[in-house]
Motif scaffolding. Structure first.
Motif, PDB file in Angstrom:
ATOM      1  N   MET A   1      16.862   2.476  17.896  1.00  0.00           N
ATOM      2  CA  MET A   1      17.965   1.909  17.091  1.00  0.00           C
ATOM      3  C   MET A   1      17.444   0.893  16.075  1.00  0.00           C
ATOM      4  SD  MET A   1      21.262   2.403  16.912  1.00  0.00           S
ATOM      5  CE  MET A   1      21.683   3.130  18.510  1.00  0.00           C
ATOM      6  N   GLU A   2      16.194   0.510  16.277  1.00  0.00           N
ATOM      7  CA  GLU A   2      15.644  -0.479  15.356  1.00  0.00           C
ATOM      8  C   GLU A   2      15.103   0.145  14.080  1.00  0.00           C
ATOM      9  OE1 GLU A   2      12.794  -3.394  16.490  1.00  0.00           O
ATOM     10  OE2 GLU A   2      13.884  -3.817  18.346  1.00  0.00           O
ATOM     11  N   PRO A   3      15.524  -0.392  12.957  1.00  0.00           N
ATOM     12  CA  PRO A   3      15.016   0.184  11.706  1.00  0.00           C
ATOM     13  C   PRO A   3      13.521  -0.089  11.556  1.00  0.00           C
ATOM     14  CG  PRO A   3      16.255  -1.808  11.286  1.00  0.00           C
ATOM     15  CD  PRO A   3      16.390  -1.520  12.742  1.00  0.00           C
ATOM     16  N   VAL A   4      12.853   0.832  10.970  1.00  0.00           N
ATOM     17  CA  VAL A   4      11.433   0.638  10.702  1.00  0.00           C
ATOM     18  C   VAL A   4      11.307  -0.120   9.393  1.00  0.00           C
ATOM     19  CG1 VAL A   4       9.280   1.791  10.164  1.00  0.00           C
ATOM     20  CG2 VAL A   4      10.794   2.741  11.903  1.00  0.00           C
ATOM     21  N   GLN A   5      10.628  -1.207   9.436  1.00  0.00           N
ATOM     22  CA  GLN A   5      10.556  -2.050   8.241  1.00  0.00           C
ATOM     23  C   GLN A   5       9.172  -2.051   7.609  1.00  0.00           C
ATOM     24  OE1 GLN A   5      13.220  -2.669   7.195  1.00  0.00           O
ATOM     25  NE2 GLN A   5      14.609  -2.771   8.918  1.00  0.00           N
ATOM     26  N   THR A   6       9.070  -2.848   6.610  1.00  0.00           N
ATOM     27  CA  THR A   6       7.815  -2.977   5.889  1.00  0.00           C
ATOM     28  C   THR A   6       6.733  -3.395   6.869  1.00  0.00           C
ATOM     29  OG1 THR A   6       8.252  -5.279   5.490  1.00  0.00           O
ATOM     30  CG2 THR A   6       8.971  -3.734   3.823  1.00  0.00           C
ATOM     31  N   GLU A   7       5.834  -2.520   7.084  1.00  0.00           N
ATOM     32  CA  GLU A   7       4.792  -2.805   8.065  1.00  0.00           C
ATOM     33  C   GLU A   7       3.651  -3.602   7.445  1.00  0.00           C
ATOM     34  OE1 GLU A   7       3.667   0.095   5.537  1.00  0.00           O
ATOM     35  OE2 GLU A   7       5.450   0.203   6.768  1.00  0.00           O
ATOM     36  N   ASP A   8       3.613  -3.622   6.126  1.00  0.00           N
ATOM     37  CA  ASP A   8       2.603  -4.452   5.471  1.00  0.00           C
ATOM     38  C   ASP A   8       3.282  -5.649   4.815  1.00  0.00           C
ATOM     39  OD1 ASP A   8       3.935  -2.854   3.742  1.00  0.00           O
ATOM     40  OD2 ASP A   8       2.157  -1.822   2.989  1.00  0.00           O
TER      41      ASP A   8
ATOM     42  N   ARG B   1       0.848  -1.177   0.000  1.00  0.00           N
ATOM     43  CA  ARG B   1       0.000   0.000   0.000  1.00  0.00           C
ATOM     44  C   ARG B   1       0.893   1.239   0.000  1.00  0.00           C
ATOM     45  NH1 ARG B   1      -1.325  -1.633   5.890  1.00  0.00           N
ATOM     46  NH2 ARG B   1      -0.179  -0.053   7.063  1.00  0.00           N
ATOM     47  N   PRO B   2       0.349   2.362  -0.446  1.00  0.00           N
ATOM     48  CA  PRO B   2       1.153   3.577  -0.620  1.00  0.00           C
ATOM     49  C   PRO B   2       1.946   3.916   0.627  1.00  0.00           C
ATOM     50  CG  PRO B   2      -1.018   3.903  -1.534  1.00  0.00           C
ATOM     51  CD  PRO B   2      -1.054   2.577  -0.853  1.00  0.00           C
ATOM     52  N   LEU B   3       3.125   4.450   0.397  1.00  0.00           N
ATOM     53  CA  LEU B   3       4.027   4.763   1.500  1.00  0.00           C
ATOM     54  C   LEU B   3       4.241   6.269   1.573  1.00  0.00           C
ATOM     55  CD1 LEU B   3       6.014   3.556   3.599  1.00  0.00           C
ATOM     56  CD2 LEU B   3       7.704   3.493   1.771  1.00  0.00           C
ATOM     57  N   GLU B   4       3.910   6.837   2.705  1.00  0.00           N
ATOM     58  CA  GLU B   4       4.101   8.274   2.901  1.00  0.00           C
ATOM     59  C   GLU B   4       5.544   8.525   3.307  1.00  0.00           C
ATOM     60  OE1 GLU B   4       1.732  10.457   2.338  1.00  0.00           O
ATOM     61  OE2 GLU B   4       0.202   8.921   1.956  1.00  0.00           O
ATOM     62  N   MET B   5       6.200   9.419   2.629  1.00  0.00           N
ATOM     63  CA  MET B   5       7.601   9.693   2.958  1.00  0.00           C
ATOM     64  C   MET B   5       7.826  11.184   3.162  1.00  0.00           C
ATOM     65  SD  MET B   5       9.515   7.127   0.293  1.00  0.00           S
ATOM     66  CE  MET B   5      11.113   7.269   1.100  1.00  0.00           C
ATOM     67  N   ARG B   6       8.659  11.483   4.142  1.00  0.00           N
ATOM     68  CA  ARG B   6       8.996  12.881   4.405  1.00  0.00           C
ATOM     69  C   ARG B   6      10.502  13.073   4.309  1.00  0.00           C
ATOM     70  NH1 ARG B   6       5.794  13.557   9.923  1.00  0.00           N
ATOM     71  NH2 ARG B   6       6.523  11.394   9.988  1.00  0.00           N
ATOM     72  N   ALA B   7      10.926  14.297   4.331  1.00  0.00           N
ATOM     73  CA  ALA B   7      12.355  14.607   4.229  1.00  0.00           C
ATOM     74  C   ALA B   7      13.149  13.749   5.202  1.00  0.00           C
ATOM     75  CB  ALA B   7      12.591  16.083   4.482  1.00  0.00           C
TER      76      ALA B   7
ATOM     77  N   ARG C   1       9.917  -6.763  -3.649  1.00  0.00           N
ATOM     78  CA  ARG C   1       9.905  -6.317  -2.265  1.00  0.00           C
ATOM     79  C   ARG C   1      10.431  -4.898  -2.120  1.00  0.00           C
ATOM     80  NH1 ARG C   1      12.260  -9.643   2.016  1.00  0.00           N
ATOM     81  NH2 ARG C   1      10.598  -8.625   3.161  1.00  0.00           N
ATOM     82  N   ARG C   2      10.196  -4.368  -0.920  1.00  0.00           N
ATOM     83  CA  ARG C   2      10.723  -3.046  -0.647  1.00  0.00           C
ATOM     84  C   ARG C   2      10.949  -2.931   0.852  1.00  0.00           C
ATOM     85  NH1 ARG C   2       5.631   0.041   1.162  1.00  0.00           N
ATOM     86  NH2 ARG C   2       6.485  -0.504   3.183  1.00  0.00           N
ATOM     87  N   ASP C   3      11.724  -1.941   1.236  1.00  0.00           N
ATOM     88  CA  ASP C   3      12.045  -1.743   2.642  1.00  0.00           C
ATOM     89  C   ASP C   3      12.200  -0.256   2.881  1.00  0.00           C
ATOM     90  OD1 ASP C   3      12.816  -2.069   5.245  1.00  0.00           O
ATOM     91  OD2 ASP C   3      14.910  -2.461   4.730  1.00  0.00           O
ATOM     92  N   TYR C   4      11.834   0.160   4.060  1.00  0.00           N
ATOM     93  CA  TYR C   4      11.700   1.573   4.338  1.00  0.00           C
ATOM     94  C   TYR C   4      12.345   1.907   5.672  1.00  0.00           C
ATOM     95  CZ  TYR C   4       9.022   5.779   5.662  1.00  0.00           C
ATOM     96  OH  TYR C   4       8.630   7.018   6.067  1.00  0.00           O
ATOM     97  N   THR C   5      13.073   2.993   5.718  1.00  0.00           N
ATOM     98  CA  THR C   5      13.692   3.423   6.970  1.00  0.00           C
ATOM     99  C   THR C   5      13.397   4.890   7.230  1.00  0.00           C
ATOM    100  OG1 THR C   5      15.518   1.886   6.621  1.00  0.00           O
ATOM    101  CG2 THR C   5      15.832   3.597   8.265  1.00  0.00           C
ATOM    102  N   LEU C   6      12.921   5.173   8.422  1.00  0.00           N
ATOM    103  CA  LEU C   6      12.675   6.560   8.810  1.00  0.00           C
ATOM    104  C   LEU C   6      13.989   7.221   9.206  1.00  0.00           C
ATOM    105  CD1 LEU C   6       9.522   6.182  11.071  1.00  0.00           C
ATOM    106  CD2 LEU C   6       9.649   7.300   8.849  1.00  0.00           C
TER     107      LEU C   6
END
Lengths: 204, 204
Positions: free
Chosen positions: B1-8, A167-173, B94-99
DNA sequence: GAAACTTTTTCCCTATTGGCAACAAAATTG
DNA sequence: CAATTTTGTTGCCAATAGGGAAAAAGTTTC
């Protein structure tokens, strides 16, 4: 519009020789020896004849692409090295530099892609800085796809990354994302201002 | 310290098929069409016969490695895709996301490297955000080297990039550089404040 | 819609690949 | 160090790749 390039002379980039059949054999042989395998071992793994492999290693034949591909798998060889084009210099011992906003621009109605470090033509990764123009989500077209991997980092603004399987991913700076670019994807600026992102693409 | 990962939850990563000669043709044809070239155009560039190319595109022949290499050059195709090994898990679909600031940190006296998108372990590129601590140039140690390529973008602050073969390069926020990471390199913050850079490493 | 032209496919033929098997060389064993 | 086994190289030959030219299919033009 002109990228700023290496202003100091680099080392003479000695064009690596392409494996014109004159070195291809050695490459395969050394890869095999390194793993301590015999002709028969590798031949079996690749499902080809011993003699064929022998001839290939001694450059007595111009093997088919199919055979080479099977050998690559059997020997677990990374392939790019086989295709290094002579003449075209590679990046060995080199570097390239681009000042902000001085890259090679490619603009559409919704994006402005700026390709960085264009001097180094044989590099494996392609770095871009893109401006994603603020617009209505309804304008979202078809997925972008190209075999490979992509990393994206949001420099400023905010956006929504649409992907085929998530599902769509919201991203900020400051946020970043890594994904298989073969998976359909596309992004849209969610704020009133344009979003600026840095992304690096690896083609496969 | 934990990376935020694919929540879906992601899709099941289906092992990609290798181009068993059944798709090789299509790949070449689409690359040619994309560039708006005719069989003859490409055949001349690659110094092969029109008919040969036609047969290759229609999978009526198992072309030699030599021929394919020449076609790759003519069509400026990235080659690894032709050798994709099925089986080995990739990041397919796949994809992965980090704040911001949520990556995996690795800190030393002079750096703070934050590895991003750590969930995707089989990715080819390694993205980092690093803080280069302000310090005296005299502290400069030995070159860093590792086989591959590297791209770096300065997020904030300014720094000097030292490289083995070039004279030091002054970089400010927004500047970027691409280099062979096998060439000795290292950087030092030049301002009183720490510099923040984003860099992507490709191991080879 | 026929004519002229471009692009692609299909034959045909020679040169070369790639596998089998015999041969030679090297390593191992008793 | 001869015998045996293993590894690498060479003939041989059927199968096929790759180029030239002609046929077919697709475009454009008038």
């Amino acid at each position: 519009m002109e990228p700023v390039q290496t202003e100091d002379a680099g080392p003479v980039a000695e064009g690596r020789e392409a494996p014109d059949g004159q070195v291809l054999g050695q490459m395969i042989r050394s890869a095999r020896k390194e793993k301590g395998l015999t002709l028969e071992d590798v031949a079996k793994m690749a499902a080809i004849g011993r003699s064929t492999l022998s001839k290939i290693e001694n450059n007595l034949t111009k093997p088919s692409f199919d055979i080479i591909r099977r050998l690559m798998q059997a020997l677990d060889l990374k392939t790019p090295q086989l295709f290094v084009q002579s003449g075209k210099s590679d990046i060995s011992g080199r570097r390239d530099y681009t000042l902000t906003g001085k890259g090679e621009h490619q603009e559409t109605a919704t994006y402005d892609h700026e390709l960085l470090c264009t001097e180094l033509t044989s590099k494996r990764m392609l770095p871009y800085i893109s401006t994603i123009k603020a617009r209505d989500v309804s304008e979202f077209e078809s997925w972008v796809r190209h075999r490979g991997e992509e990393f994206m980092y949001v420099i400023s603004g905010s956006l929504t990354l649409y992907t085929e399987h998530y599902r769509p991913l919201e991203m900020r700076a400051g946020d970043s994302v890594y994904y298989d670019s073969g998976m359909g994807h596309g992004c849209v600026s969610t704020s009133d201002e344009d979003a600026r992102v840095l992304w690096v693409s690896l083609e496969m």
